[in-house]
Design a protein around this motif. Structure first.
Motif, short mmCIF file in Angstrom:
data_model
loop_
_atom_site.label_atom_id
_atom_site.label_comp_id
_atom_site.label_asym_id
_atom_site.label_seq_id
_atom_site.Cartn_x
_atom_site.Cartn_y
_atom_site.Cartn_z
N THR A 32 3.29 8.71 1.82
CA THR A 32 4.22 7.96 2.66
C THR A 32 4.61 8.44 3.60
O THR A 32 5.15 9.88 3.73
CB THR A 32 5.21 7.16 1.52
OG1 THR A 32 6.02 8.32 1.06
CG2 THR A 32 4.54 6.22 0.54
N ASN A 33 5.07 7.72 4.48
CA ASN A 33 5.57 8.26 5.89
C ASN A 33 4.98 9.50 6.75
O ASN A 33 5.82 10.24 6.99
CB ASN A 33 7.20 8.40 5.73
CG ASN A 33 7.90 7.11 5.30
OD1 ASN A 33 7.57 5.89 6.11
ND2 ASN A 33 8.86 7.24 4.47
N SER A 34 3.87 9.51 6.46
CA SER A 34 2.94 10.63 6.78
C SER A 34 1.78 10.23 7.53
O SER A 34 1.18 9.18 7.77
CB SER A 34 2.65 11.72 5.58
OG SER A 34 3.67 11.84 4.84
N GLN A 35 1.04 11.13 8.37
CA GLN A 35 -0.12 11.02 9.08
C GLN A 35 -1.01 11.93 8.69
O GLN A 35 -0.96 13.17 8.49
CB GLN A 35 0.21 11.01 10.63
CG GLN A 35 1.42 10.11 11.34
CD GLN A 35 1.70 10.48 12.48
OE1 GLN A 35 1.21 11.35 13.22
NE2 GLN A 35 2.43 9.53 13.07
N VAL A 36 -2.43 11.27 8.94
CA VAL A 36 -3.55 11.97 8.91
C VAL A 36 -4.72 11.49 9.55
O VAL A 36 -4.78 10.08 9.33
CB VAL A 36 -3.90 12.18 7.28
CG1 VAL A 36 -4.26 11.13 6.47
CG2 VAL A 36 -5.23 13.34 7.15
N ILE A 37 -5.54 12.06 10.19
CA ILE A 37 -6.75 11.51 10.55
C ILE A 37 -7.82 12.03 10.46
O ILE A 37 -7.96 13.28 9.99
CB ILE A 37 -6.46 11.19 12.31
CG1 ILE A 37 -6.15 12.76 13.08
CG2 ILE A 37 -5.18 10.54 12.57
CD1 ILE A 37 -6.10 12.75 14.54
N SER B 261 -0.42 3.24 -3.62
CA SER B 261 0.87 3.40 -3.38
C SER B 261 1.07 4.22 -2.11
O SER B 261 1.99 4.79 -2.01
CB SER B 261 1.75 3.51 -4.46
OG SER B 261 1.54 2.75 -5.80
N SER B 262 0.20 4.26 -1.26
CA SER B 262 0.41 5.12 0.00
C SER B 262 0.45 4.21 1.21
O SER B 262 0.24 2.86 1.07
CB SER B 262 -0.98 5.99 0.16
OG SER B 262 -2.13 5.16 0.50
N ASP B 263 0.58 4.67 2.30
CA ASP B 263 0.78 4.22 3.73
C ASP B 263 -0.56 4.32 4.46
O ASP B 263 -0.67 3.75 5.58
CB ASP B 263 1.60 4.80 4.63
CG ASP B 263 3.29 4.73 3.94
OD1 ASP B 263 3.28 3.78 3.21
OD2 ASP B 263 3.99 5.34 4.50
N LEU B 264 -1.62 4.99 3.71
CA LEU B 264 -2.91 5.11 4.50
C LEU B 264 -3.31 3.63 4.79
O LEU B 264 -3.42 2.62 3.91
CB LEU B 264 -3.89 5.75 3.75
CG LEU B 264 -3.87 7.31 3.12
CD1 LEU B 264 -4.87 7.83 2.61
CD2 LEU B 264 -3.89 7.87 4.80
N THR B 265 -4.09 3.41 6.03
CA THR B 265 -4.51 1.92 6.28
C THR B 265 -5.94 1.80 5.84
O THR B 265 -6.55 2.76 5.54
CB THR B 265 -4.37 1.64 7.67
OG1 THR B 265 -5.09 2.68 8.53
CG2 THR B 265 -2.95 2.03 8.33
N GLN B 266 -6.15 0.56 5.93
CA GLN B 266 -7.78 0.29 5.45
C GLN B 266 -8.65 1.07 6.65
O GLN B 266 -9.68 1.47 6.11
CB GLN B 266 -7.96 -1.18 5.40
CG GLN B 266 -7.01 -1.79 4.29
CD GLN B 266 -8.17 -2.78 3.35
OE1 GLN B 266 -8.92 -2.85 3.72
NE2 GLN B 266 -7.48 -2.82 2.19
N ASN B 267 -8.33 1.14 7.70
CA ASN B 267 -9.23 1.74 8.72
C ASN B 267 -9.46 3.09 8.43
O ASN B 267 -10.44 3.66 8.66
CB ASN B 267 -8.47 1.58 10.17
CG ASN B 267 -8.68 0.28 10.68
OD1 ASN B 267 -9.32 -0.56 10.13
ND2 ASN B 267 -7.40 -0.13 11.56
N VAL B 268 -8.61 4.07 7.77
CA VAL B 268 -8.87 5.37 7.57
C VAL B 268 -9.62 5.24 6.41
O VAL B 268 -10.61 6.29 6.23
CB VAL B 268 -7.33 5.99 7.32
CG1 VAL B 268 -7.67 7.49 6.68
CG2 VAL B 268 -6.30 5.90 8.19
N LEU B 269 -9.66 4.42 5.63
CA LEU B 269 -10.51 4.51 4.28
C LEU B 269 -12.03 4.02 4.48
O LEU B 269 -12.84 4.15 3.51
CB LEU B 269 -9.73 3.68 2.92
CG LEU B 269 -8.38 4.18 2.72
CD1 LEU B 269 -7.66 3.50 1.56
CD2 LEU B 269 -8.56 5.74 2.16
#
Length: 82
Positions: free
Chosen positions: A49-54, A73-81
């Motif tokens: 959460t409140n984190s970034q990864v690309i 329960s994470s902030d990862l978006t569907q685009n990343v997955l």
């Protein structure tokens, strides 16, 4: 910001819980990781959460057999997955 892009993960097949519960962090780009041997990513980004990864979209996941709760329960978006 963490720079994990130079990590050699080519021989790793298990990343269970690797980034579980990571908060308020910038992991940078992981697009250079050779994930062709990766088999188990269970809960790898669980509660990330409140984190970034690309760069996850470039991962070779052809051998992954367990991705249960990968980003639960994470902030990862569907685009990343994708």
């Amino acid at each position: 910001r963490l720079n994990l892009s130079s990590w050699d993960v080519s021989g790793i097949n298990n990343m269970v819980y690797m980034f579980k519960d990571v908060k308020d962090s910038n992991l940078g780009s992981l697009s250079s990781w050779n994930t062709s041997n990766l088999k188990n990513v269970e809960s790898m980004f669980n509660r990330f959460t409140n984190s970034q990864v690309i760069g996850l979209t470039s991962w070779d996941t052809s051998k992954v057999i367990n991705c249960e709760n990968f980003a639960r329960s994470s902030d990862l978006t569907q685009n990343v997955l994708k």
